[in-house]
Design a protein around this motif. Structure first.
Motif, PDB file in Angstrom:
ATOM      1  N   LYS A 154       0.841  -1.197   0.000  1.00 64.95           N
ATOM      2  CA  LYS A 154       0.000   0.000   0.000  1.00 64.95           C
ATOM      3  C   LYS A 154       0.880   1.254   0.000  1.00 64.95           C
ATOM      4  N   LYS A 156       2.488   4.910   0.639  1.00 66.87           N
ATOM      5  CA  LYS A 156       2.570   5.726   1.850  1.00 66.87           C
ATOM      6  C   LYS A 156       1.710   6.960   1.696  1.00 66.87           C
ATOM      7  N   ARG A 157       1.076   7.369   2.801  1.00 68.85           N
ATOM      8  CA  ARG A 157       0.223   8.557   2.792  1.00 68.85           C
ATOM      9  C   ARG A 157       1.051   9.791   2.466  1.00 68.85           C
ATOM     10  N   PRO A 158       0.423  10.826   1.894  1.00 65.49           N
ATOM     11  CA  PRO A 158       1.156  12.051   1.568  1.00 65.49           C
ATOM     12  C   PRO A 158       1.607  12.782   2.826  1.00 65.49           C
ATOM     13  N   ARG A 159       2.755  13.425   2.744  1.00 58.44           N
ATOM     14  CA  ARG A 159       3.280  14.176   3.881  1.00 58.44           C
ATOM     15  C   ARG A 159       2.848  15.633   3.802  1.00 58.44           C
ATOM     16  N   LYS A 208       0.758  14.797  -2.660  1.00 58.51           N
ATOM     17  CA  LYS A 208      -0.654  14.386  -2.682  1.00 58.51           C
ATOM     18  C   LYS A 208      -1.024  13.809  -4.048  1.00 58.51           C
ATOM     19  N   TYR A 211       0.465  10.391  -4.244  1.00 54.77           N
ATOM     20  CA  TYR A 211      -0.312   9.429  -3.453  1.00 54.77           C
ATOM     21  C   TYR A 211      -1.609   9.064  -4.155  1.00 54.77           C
ATOM     22  N   ILE A 215      -2.410   5.310  -5.119  1.00 53.27           N
ATOM     23  CA  ILE A 215      -3.465   4.622  -4.384  1.00 53.27           C
ATOM     24  C   ILE A 215      -4.560   4.131  -5.325  1.00 53.27           C
ATOM     25  N   ARG A 232     -10.427   2.631   0.353  1.00 46.85           N
ATOM     26  CA  ARG A 232     -10.900   3.791   1.108  1.00 46.85           C
ATOM     27  C   ARG A 232     -12.401   3.904   0.951  1.00 46.85           C
ATOM     28  N   GLU A 244      -8.422  15.463   3.161  1.00 44.72           N
ATOM     29  CA  GLU A 244      -7.873  14.349   3.933  1.00 44.72           C
ATOM     30  C   GLU A 244      -8.041  13.042   3.173  1.00 44.72           C
ATOM     31  N   TYR A 245      -7.088  12.157   3.359  1.00 44.78           N
ATOM     32  CA  TYR A 245      -7.141  10.826   2.754  1.00 44.78           C
ATOM     33  C   TYR A 245      -7.197   9.793   3.849  1.00 44.78           C
ATOM     34  N   LYS A 246      -7.943   8.756   3.587  1.00 47.23           N
ATOM     35  CA  LYS A 246      -8.074   7.680   4.574  1.00 47.23           C
ATOM     36  C   LYS A 246      -7.185   6.532   4.200  1.00 47.23           C
TER      37      LYS A 246
END
Length: 246
Positions: A154, A156-159, A208, A211, A215, A232, A244-246
């Protein structure tokens, strides 16, 4: 894609996914010392907790290890354990039975001690113990879930802009403890001008986009292997910086 299917095949062979491993936790909380699940940790509710007995092989290994160490002073423990395992496999059943009988006797004593402790629990202690056990299981479930997602690749979420700045500058800061370095970098962030922060804000926006693209591809793969439960709940394009992303 074939590699991903292979990884999922391994997970499927285990019988349950990480999300399912603790699905029946609640039903096992009726008896804190149920022998279906025996906790290995010490509860704050109890002053002491009986140690789980050694298996027949562990008992044999513990007995043999000092002997092998004396005979092979320069050998590594891993090498000695391998030799002990070979010796155990070659041991006649009559000799193995001595260790197996000792384990069975200790196991019965262990169960009796657990029963004694359970009978002495007050209602409030029982409630506290059940809550602690639930927290432990939920924590374990979360860890298993994270490991499964990592194994499945999976993204990595955006920083955030702040996190990108901290990561960049923290590596450059070398003086003092980690806490002092983090404090210094945090102060540096606060002292940045709007134009200086804009550089990191743009990097965060780019992350973003990265990501969102990764994703989408990953979720398409999860649908293909039958893991819609990992998707998600809402899929939104990176339109705003506050999104926001889940």
């Amino acid at each position: 894609m074939p590699l991903l299917r292979g990884v999922w095949g391994v997970l499927s062979a285990l019988g349950k996914s990480g999300a399912d491993l603790c699905a029946d936790c609640g039903s096992r909380l009726r008896s804190p010392f149920s022998f279906v699940y025996i906790p290995r940790w010490f509860s704050s509710t109890l002053r002491s907790y009986p140690k789980k007995p050694m298996t027949s092989y562990v008992r044999f290994s513990k007995e043999q290890l000092p002997i092998f160490k004396a005979q092979n002073p320069g050998a590594r423990n891993s090498e000695l354990i391998k030799k002990i395992a070979e010796l155990w496999r070659e041991l006649p059943d009559s000799q193995k039975k001595v260790y197996e009988d000792a384990y069975k006797a200790d196991w019965q004593a262990y169960k009796q001690e657990l029963i004694r402790i359970e009978e002495e629990l007050t209602p409030s202690q029982r409630v506290t113990l059940e809550k602690e056990m639930m927290q432990k299981r939920l924590k374990k479930k979360s860890i298993i879930k994270k490991r499964e997602l990592t194994l499945l690749g999976k993204p990595k979420r955006p920083r955030s802009a702040y996190n990108i700045f901290i990561s960049e500058r923290f590596q450059e800061a070398k003086d003092g403890t980690s806490q002092l370095r983090l404090k210094a970098v945090n102060e540096s962030w606060k002292n940045l001008t709007s134009s200086q922060k804009q550089v990191y804000i743009q990097l965060a926006e780019d992350d973003k986009v990265r990501y969102f693209n990764e994703i989408k591809s990953w979720e398409a793969q999860m649908v293909e292997v039958g893991r819609e439960d990992l998707l998600r709940r809402k899929v939104k394009p990176p339109a705003k910086s506050t999104e926001e992303y889940k």
